[in-house]
Design a protein around this motif. Structure first.
Motif, short mmCIF file in Angstrom:
data_model
loop_
_atom_site.label_atom_id
_atom_site.label_comp_id
_atom_site.label_asym_id
_atom_site.label_seq_id
_atom_site.Cartn_x
_atom_site.Cartn_y
_atom_site.Cartn_z
N VAL A 78 0.35 -0.96 0.18
CA VAL A 78 0.07 0.46 -0.36
C VAL A 78 0.98 1.32 0.12
N ILE A 79 2.26 1.14 0.87
CA ILE A 79 3.16 2.55 0.89
C ILE A 79 3.41 2.50 -0.25
N VAL A 80 3.96 1.88 -1.42
CA VAL A 80 4.51 1.94 -2.55
C VAL A 80 3.54 2.30 -3.33
N LEU A 81 3.10 1.53 -3.34
CA LEU A 81 1.02 2.07 -3.96
C LEU A 81 0.76 3.76 -3.94
N VAL A 82 0.31 3.52 -3.27
CA VAL A 82 -0.12 5.01 -2.29
C VAL A 82 0.78 6.32 -3.43
N ASN A 83 2.12 5.92 -2.82
CA ASN A 83 3.24 6.89 -2.87
C ASN A 83 3.56 7.60 -4.12
N LEU A 140 7.87 14.55 -0.47
CA LEU A 140 7.72 14.31 1.11
C LEU A 140 7.43 12.40 0.84
N CYS A 141 6.58 12.04 -0.49
CA CYS A 141 6.84 10.77 -0.76
C CYS A 141 7.96 9.97 -1.38
N ILE A 142 8.60 10.74 -2.04
CA ILE A 142 9.43 9.69 -2.35
C ILE A 142 10.41 9.67 -1.02
N ASN A 143 10.86 10.26 -0.23
CA ASN A 143 11.34 9.61 1.37
C ASN A 143 10.75 8.44 1.64
N GLY A 144 9.18 8.68 1.92
CA GLY A 144 8.40 8.07 2.84
C GLY A 144 8.70 6.08 1.93
N LEU A 145 8.99 6.71 0.70
CA LEU A 145 9.77 4.95 0.10
C LEU A 145 10.98 4.71 0.40
N TYR A 146 12.19 5.99 0.22
CA TYR A 146 13.24 5.42 0.97
C TYR A 146 13.54 5.12 1.95
N GLY A 147 12.91 5.72 3.15
CA GLY A 147 12.49 5.13 3.94
C GLY A 147 12.10 3.91 4.28
N THR A 148 10.95 3.63 3.98
CA THR A 148 10.53 2.05 4.42
C THR A 148 10.87 1.32 3.37
N ALA A 149 12.36 1.19 2.37
CA ALA A 149 13.04 0.40 2.25
C ALA A 149 14.04 -0.50 2.75
N SER A 150 14.64 0.73 3.48
CA SER A 150 15.79 0.43 4.87
C SER A 150 14.68 -0.60 6.17
N ILE A 200 14.88 14.60 7.19
CA ILE A 200 13.97 14.67 5.83
C ILE A 200 12.30 15.13 5.41
N ASP A 201 11.62 14.32 6.73
CA ASP A 201 10.16 14.23 6.53
C ASP A 201 10.33 15.59 7.16
N PHE A 202 10.65 15.68 8.14
CA PHE A 202 10.13 17.40 8.92
C PHE A 202 11.26 18.35 7.77
N SER A 203 11.55 17.83 7.72
CA SER A 203 12.18 19.41 6.93
C SER A 203 11.50 19.84 6.19
N LEU A 217 7.08 4.41 10.93
CA LEU A 217 7.23 3.78 9.62
C LEU A 217 5.78 3.24 8.78
N MET A 218 4.93 3.46 9.34
CA MET A 218 3.29 2.70 8.75
C MET A 218 3.24 4.20 9.03
N MET A 219 2.65 4.40 9.88
CA MET A 219 1.25 5.84 9.89
C MET A 219 1.70 6.67 8.59
N PRO A 220 2.67 7.52 8.81
CA PRO A 220 2.90 8.96 8.45
C PRO A 220 3.33 8.65 6.37
N PRO A 221 4.11 7.04 6.02
CA PRO A 221 4.25 6.20 4.95
C PRO A 221 2.87 6.47 3.99
N VAL A 222 2.08 6.07 4.68
CA VAL A 222 0.71 4.93 4.33
C VAL A 222 -0.33 6.21 4.06
N LEU A 223 -0.48 7.47 5.33
CA LEU A 223 -1.51 8.14 5.41
C LEU A 223 -1.13 10.01 5.52
N ASN A 224 0.19 10.64 4.52
CA ASN A 224 0.86 11.56 4.61
C ASN A 224 -0.17 11.41 2.77
N PRO A 225 -0.02 10.65 1.64
CA PRO A 225 -0.39 10.65 0.56
C PRO A 225 -1.77 10.49 0.26
#
Length: 313
Positions: free
Chosen positions: A35-40, A64-74, A108-111, A276-284
């Motif tokens: 879901v994270i990958v799809l919505v972002n 913001l979305c690119i950073n979400g993918l970057y962080g969750t990939a780790s 980066i998210d906060f920045s 690592l769950m809520m922001p990457p899903v909910l933000n987009p």
């Protein structure tokens, strides 16, 4: 192994609470990551391919979305692999890399959210100057700093942590965390503590800047119907995302440093991974639903795709 020998592998003891639910957690984690990958990716591609969305606000959102993918990939690939493994271990180098990516993702998210607050401040409080202030060049420079400064901060953190001599190799989490590694040190960690507090203070200053921006924003928006409309359309989703990210990070930082060991491992695990769950899903999803331009464009693309599929069938 002597107390000061070189640590080669870390064991992740947070998985001890997942023994009876591995398959369920594996399925949910895989679904969550999908879901994270799809919505972002949907939001990123929509912004990239629609020239009408090539504005600072949407460019910041794309980052913001690119950073979400970057962080969750780790986190997610290693996490789902560990759920099905007999031993949950990670190499010393892999652990430091995971710390670097996850921590830089959070900062980066906060920045980027601070940049979005500044962008909305200029758009609503100084509308006649918006295009000169938020020029293409300045937008690119701001985005560059929003990535480079957090990455530099985390390079310092990793450099200090890598110099520590460790007396243990057990990390009581589902992933590598800098504070957990520092607590394993045999000697003084004063330098790590000072740098950590400076970085936390630096990002608290981001929060103060965002708060001041919104005080001015609200004061200006209340003066006119158009201002209130613009605030509702573009600032409300930003505020929701900001609260989402801030609450998630605050939980993790406060618990990592001051959390009680008497709390159950399941609760500790959830508090450790929810940012690592809520922001990457909910933000987009928040931006996709509330911002009219994005919602309209995404609906149009979905309808066009459905029509093409029907024609082929």
């Amino acid at each position: 192994m002597s107390n000061t020998s070189r640590v080669v592998l870390f064991s992740l003891s947070g998985f001890s609470a997942t023994e009876n639910h591995k398959i369920t957690l594996f399925s949910l984690s895989l679904l969550c990551y999908s879901v994270i990958v799809l919505v972002n990716m949907c939001l990123i591609l929509t912004i990239i391919f629609d020239p009408n969305l090539h504005e600072p606000m949407y460019v910041f959102l794309c980052n913001l979305c690119i950073n979400g993918l970057y962080g969750t990939a780790s986190f997610y690939p290693k996490f789902v692999y560990d759920l099905l493994s007999e031993k949950q271990v990670i190499s010393y180098a892999g652990c430091l890399l995971q710390v670097f990516v996850i921590y830089s993702y959070a900062t980066i998210d906060f920045s980027v959210l601070a940049l979005m607050a500044y962008d909305r401040y200029v758009a609503i409080c100084r509308p006649l100057e918006y295009h000169s202030v938020m020029s293409v060049r300045r937008t690119a420079v701001l985005i560059g700093f929003s990535w480079l400064v957090p990455l530099f901060c985390e390079v310092m953190v990793i450099a200090l942590t890598s110099r520590l001599k460790l007396c243990g190799s057990r990390i009581n989490k589902l992933y590598c965390e800098n504070w957990s590694i520092v607590k394993l040190a045999c000697g003084s960690t004063r330098a790590n503590d000072i740098v950590g507090l400076i970085i936390i203070a630096f990002y608290c200053a981001h929060a103060l800047f965002i708060a001041c921006s919104y005080m001015r924003l609200i004061k200006t928006a209340l003066k006119s119907i158009e201002g209130r409309k613009k605030f509702t359309q573009t600032c409300v989703p930003h505020l929701l995302c900001l609260l989402n990210v801030t609450a998630a990070l605050l939980f993790d930082v406060m618990y990592s440093r001051y959390g009680s060991s008497s709390v159950s491992q399941n609760v500790r695990n959830f508090m450790a991974i929810q940012f690592l769950m809520m922001p990457p899903v909910l933000n987009p999803i928040i931006y996709g639903l509330i911002l009219t331009k994005i919602r309209y464009r995404m609906v149009t693309l979905i309808m066009m795709s459905c029509q093409r599929f029907k024609q082929k069938v």
